[in-house]
Design a protein around this motif. Structure first.
Motif, short mmCIF file in Angstrom:
data_model
loop_
_atom_site.label_atom_id
_atom_site.label_comp_id
_atom_site.label_asym_id
_atom_site.label_seq_id
_atom_site.Cartn_x
_atom_site.Cartn_y
_atom_site.Cartn_z
N UNK A 16 -31.36 6.67 -7.13
CA UNK A 16 -32.40 6.10 -7.93
C UNK A 16 -31.82 6.72 -9.52
N UNK A 17 -30.62 7.59 -9.44
CA UNK A 17 -30.24 8.24 -10.60
C UNK A 17 -29.67 6.95 -11.58
N UNK A 18 -30.34 7.15 -12.66
CA UNK A 18 -29.66 6.29 -13.82
C UNK A 18 -28.75 6.81 -14.81
N UNK A 19 -28.06 6.01 -15.41
CA UNK A 19 -27.07 6.48 -16.28
C UNK A 19 -26.08 7.34 -15.89
N UNK A 46 -23.94 -11.17 -13.38
CA UNK A 46 -25.28 -11.67 -13.75
C UNK A 46 -26.25 -10.39 -14.04
N UNK A 47 -26.01 -9.22 -13.34
CA UNK A 47 -26.48 -7.96 -13.82
C UNK A 47 -26.10 -7.36 -15.15
N UNK A 48 -24.86 -7.53 -15.31
CA UNK A 48 -24.22 -7.23 -16.79
C UNK A 48 -24.95 -8.02 -17.82
N UNK A 49 -25.06 -9.21 -17.67
CA UNK A 49 -25.89 -10.08 -18.71
C UNK A 49 -27.25 -9.86 -19.01
N UNK A 50 -28.15 -9.38 -17.76
CA UNK A 50 -29.39 -8.88 -17.74
C UNK A 50 -29.38 -7.51 -18.40
N UNK A 51 -28.19 -6.88 -18.68
CA UNK A 51 -28.22 -5.40 -19.07
C UNK A 51 -28.50 -4.53 -18.03
N UNK A 52 -28.70 -4.78 -16.78
CA UNK A 52 -29.24 -3.87 -15.73
C UNK A 52 -28.32 -2.94 -15.55
N UNK A 54 -23.68 -1.30 -16.18
CA UNK A 54 -22.58 -1.45 -17.00
C UNK A 54 -21.68 -1.24 -15.71
N UNK A 55 -20.46 -2.12 -16.19
CA UNK A 55 -19.43 -2.30 -14.87
C UNK A 55 -17.83 -2.19 -15.65
N UNK A 56 -17.31 -1.30 -14.94
CA UNK A 56 -15.80 -0.99 -15.51
C UNK A 56 -15.02 -1.29 -14.23
N UNK A 57 -14.14 -2.55 -14.13
CA UNK A 57 -13.61 -2.82 -13.09
C UNK A 57 -12.35 -2.12 -12.83
N UNK A 58 -12.16 -1.83 -11.45
CA UNK A 58 -10.76 -0.93 -11.32
C UNK A 58 -9.83 -2.05 -11.31
N UNK A 66 -16.28 1.65 -11.70
CA UNK A 66 -17.26 2.31 -12.09
C UNK A 66 -18.70 1.56 -12.22
N UNK A 67 -19.54 1.85 -11.65
CA UNK A 67 -20.97 1.25 -11.69
C UNK A 67 -22.00 2.02 -12.26
N UNK A 68 -22.71 1.87 -13.15
CA UNK A 68 -23.78 2.55 -14.00
C UNK A 68 -25.19 1.68 -13.95
#
Length: 624
Positions: A16-19, A46-52, A54-58, A66-68
């Motif tokens: 459940x950790x955020x950020x 879709x999760x990125x577009x909703x702002x839920x 952050x995604x940094x593709x490898x 990297x998923x935040x």
């Protein structure tokens, strides 16, 4: 909002950790979400577009990304639930809350806000105002076809959506014209002609004609297709007992029914819910959204809601309530409505399927004993110990109805000695007088007999199979366990099978049963009620009796059909019950109490129908 499901699944897996950035691969995400890498990419986008997130593709296949997580799980749940509420999907909203966050304050707020929607109100609608009654219920109603409806609430709904040719007025002991304005019979009672009202409209605005009535009655005859190999006058075929030779539409508004023999049961059957008239030649007809001629038209019937609207073209008095909404809240199976959660607006209903704990203080409660009773059928056709009448009799001695009511309590209002409460009361009074005259010797003999019941268990080597069906508050299951315990005290093993009603009512579902436990529903139309309980195709008493008793019952049914005097016919009906008891084919247990309470501004609540409801057509709202 399927995306919310995927997001919550990821949060559950990764914590459940955020950020806090988390290293992941597309292959890992695909495994967590049970989907392909291609679908993972769509979900991430879709999760990125909703702002839920952050995604940094490898870079490259197999490299870590990297998923935040940016959004708290509770916020996503709240958004998902609100979306369901906005769509009117209240049951799904409560299911989500129960699954993901049952103890949160949001869950409590949601529950209270939904419950406060119930009751009566005058509300704006299409630039006007309508009187609306909104009720909760605990299950869907997938079968509202009159020919297949057997449960209490469905039978109540049939009465709101349909009409029959005639109606039985039990208080006056007369048949009242409904769709038929008049009827007549020939001298020997083998030919009946019914004359229909003109201008009666179905809910699809098609006019009722004799072709529709013929279609309805011919369809009822086809119910007995499973016993088509039997003789036409076989008593195990419910509608064939009428011995209808032909049904002919002689005129647009006239119908002729010819019988092989006179039958006093014909009008009683034509007044039954199953004989509610449906239209012929329509592709619109289905069990969930049937078309009738009744005071209410069915507008919606799905997993979330049943909606009825007053039918403006109804041939009798227009219903005063404009709209009925029944919200399907399945958690009411296990969770009663809170006393204070109704916004001060008492609603239906407490009888045996109680959905709130108590009526609000000061509310007038109407009560009555429900027609019918809980009873058991002992299978006289299955190989096993209960083929022996003596063993069936010993089993009945164990299962004393007075003890059942005393030990289980609840809405069980009294011991049953008949399917009909007033007949039960008369029998109970007679038994009370007989018991008072018993001497000590008789009491000692009874005690010795009870002892023999407990000791004589040599022939019960294997367990008896008891079948019943699921019901709200598990009242039948509780009764089944009581039977199991009483039998165990005598060294008799009972194995309980609790089936969903849909399975319980299927052909052949009860063939393996030694004992069948169920509730009978009866109305003041006694002739039809008793014959229906006895001759129902799948779980009627008759299909479980031995061949000798079956033959004798067939003769009794024929005598009932021939008898034209109502008082003499009532005696014959009681003799059928007595015959079944003498053969220990069935055993009565208890009657149920019905109760209802309503808002004082709701008129027409004085009379509860046989199914525990007040007919919606009788209700109206006090203007304010």
């Amino acid at each position: 909002m399927q995306i919310a499901y995927h997001y919550l699944k990821l949060r559950e897996f990764y914590g459940d950790a955020e950020k806090e950035p988390v290293e992941v691969t597309l292959e890992q995400l695909a495994e967590v979400l049970c989907c392909t890498r291609r679908n993972v990419k769509l979900i991430v986008k879709q999760c990125q577009e909703l702002g839920w997130i952050e995604w940094q593709a490898g870079r490259g296949r197999g490299n870590r990304s990297i998923l935040t997580f940016n959004m708290a799980s509770n916020d996503v749940i709240s958004s998902w639930v609100r979306n369901k509420i906005d769509k009117g999907q209240y049951s799904q909203a409560m299911e989500l809350m129960r699954k993901y966050d049952p103890d949160s304050s949001l869950h409590q707020q949601l529950t209270e806000s939904i419950y406060k929607q119930f009751g009566i109100r005058s509300t704006s609608y299409n630039k006007g105002r309508i009187d609306l009654l909104r009720l909760p219920f605990y299950r869907e109603m997938p079968v509202l076809d009159p020919v297949n409806a057997t449960l209490r609430t469905e039978l109540h709904m049939i009465g709101q959506l349909f009409d029959t040719l005639v109606e039985w007025d039990g208080s006056q002991a007369v048949f009242i014209p409904r769709l038929a304005v008049h009827w007549e019979q020939n001298r020997d009672g083998t030919e009946w002609t019914f004359y229909l009202r003109k201008g009666v409209l179905f809910h699809n605005k098609k006019e009722l004609t004799s072709a529709d009535v013929r279609h309805t009655l011919m369809r009822l005859g086809k119910l007995d297709s499973d016993c088509a190999h039997q003789k036409l006058d076989s008593p195990s075929c419910e509608w064939k007992i009428l011995r209808i030779r032909s049904i002919e539409a002689t005129h647009r508004y006239a119908l002729r029914i010819q019988l092989d023999a006179p039958s006093s049961l014909l009008l009683h059957y034509l007044a039954a819910p199953q004989a509610s008239v449906i239209p012929c030649r329509t592709h619109e007809y289905n069990e969930r959204l049937p078309i009738g001629t009744g005071p209410f038209k069915l507008m919606r019937n799905d997993a979330e809601m049943v909606v009825l609207e007053a039918f403006a073209d109804y041939y009798r008095e227009r219903a005063q309530l404009d709209k009925i909404e029944i919200w399907i809240l399945k958690e009411l199976r296990t969770q009663k409505m809170p006393d204070g959660g109704l916004g001060g607006q008492p609603i239906l209903y407490t009888h045996p399927f109680q959905i709130h704990t108590l009526a609000p203080t000061g509310t007038t409660i109407m009560e009555q004993t429900e027609g019918g009773c809980a009873f058991i059928i002992m299978n006289g056709r299955k190989q096993g110990p209960l083929l022996d009448p003596a063993k069936r009799r010993r089993l009945r001695k164990l299962l004393q109805p007075e003890k059942c009511v005393e030990e289980l309590g609840g809405n069980r209002s009294g011991a049953a000695y008949s399917f009909f409460p007033d007949w039960s009361a008369a029998i109970a009074a007679r038994l009370s007088v007989e018991n008072e005259t018993e001497n000590a010797e008789t009491e000692r003999e009874a005690a010795a007999a009870d002892t023999r019941v407990s000791l004589d268990t040599d022939d019960y080597q294997s367990s008896l199979q008891l079948y019943t069906h699921a019901i709200l508050n598990n009242s039948l299951e509780q009764t089944a366990r009581w039977i199991q315990q009483r039998c165990a005290s005598a060294g008799i093993l009972v194995h309980i099978h609790v089936l969903p009603y849909e399975q319980f009512s299927r052909p052949g579902a009860l063939d393996a049963a030694d004992i069948v436990l169920l509730n009978a529903i009866t109305t003041n139309n006694r002739e039809w009620s008793l014959m229906h309980v006895l001759l129902h195709a799948n779980y009627g008493v008759h299909r479980f009796v031995d061949p000798v008793l079956s033959s004798e019952l067939g003769q009794r049914y024929a005598a009932i059909a021939r008898e034209t005097d109502p008082a003499a016919r009532s005696v014959l009906l009681q003799e059928v019950e007595a015959l079944l008891l003498r053969h220990d084919a069935l055993h009565f247990l208890y009657h149920l109490r019905q109760a209802a309470f309503y808002h004082p501004n709701l008129f027409g609540t004085e009379k509860i129908n046989p199914y525990g409801w007040v007919d919606f057509r009788e209700l109206s709202l006090r203007p304010e």
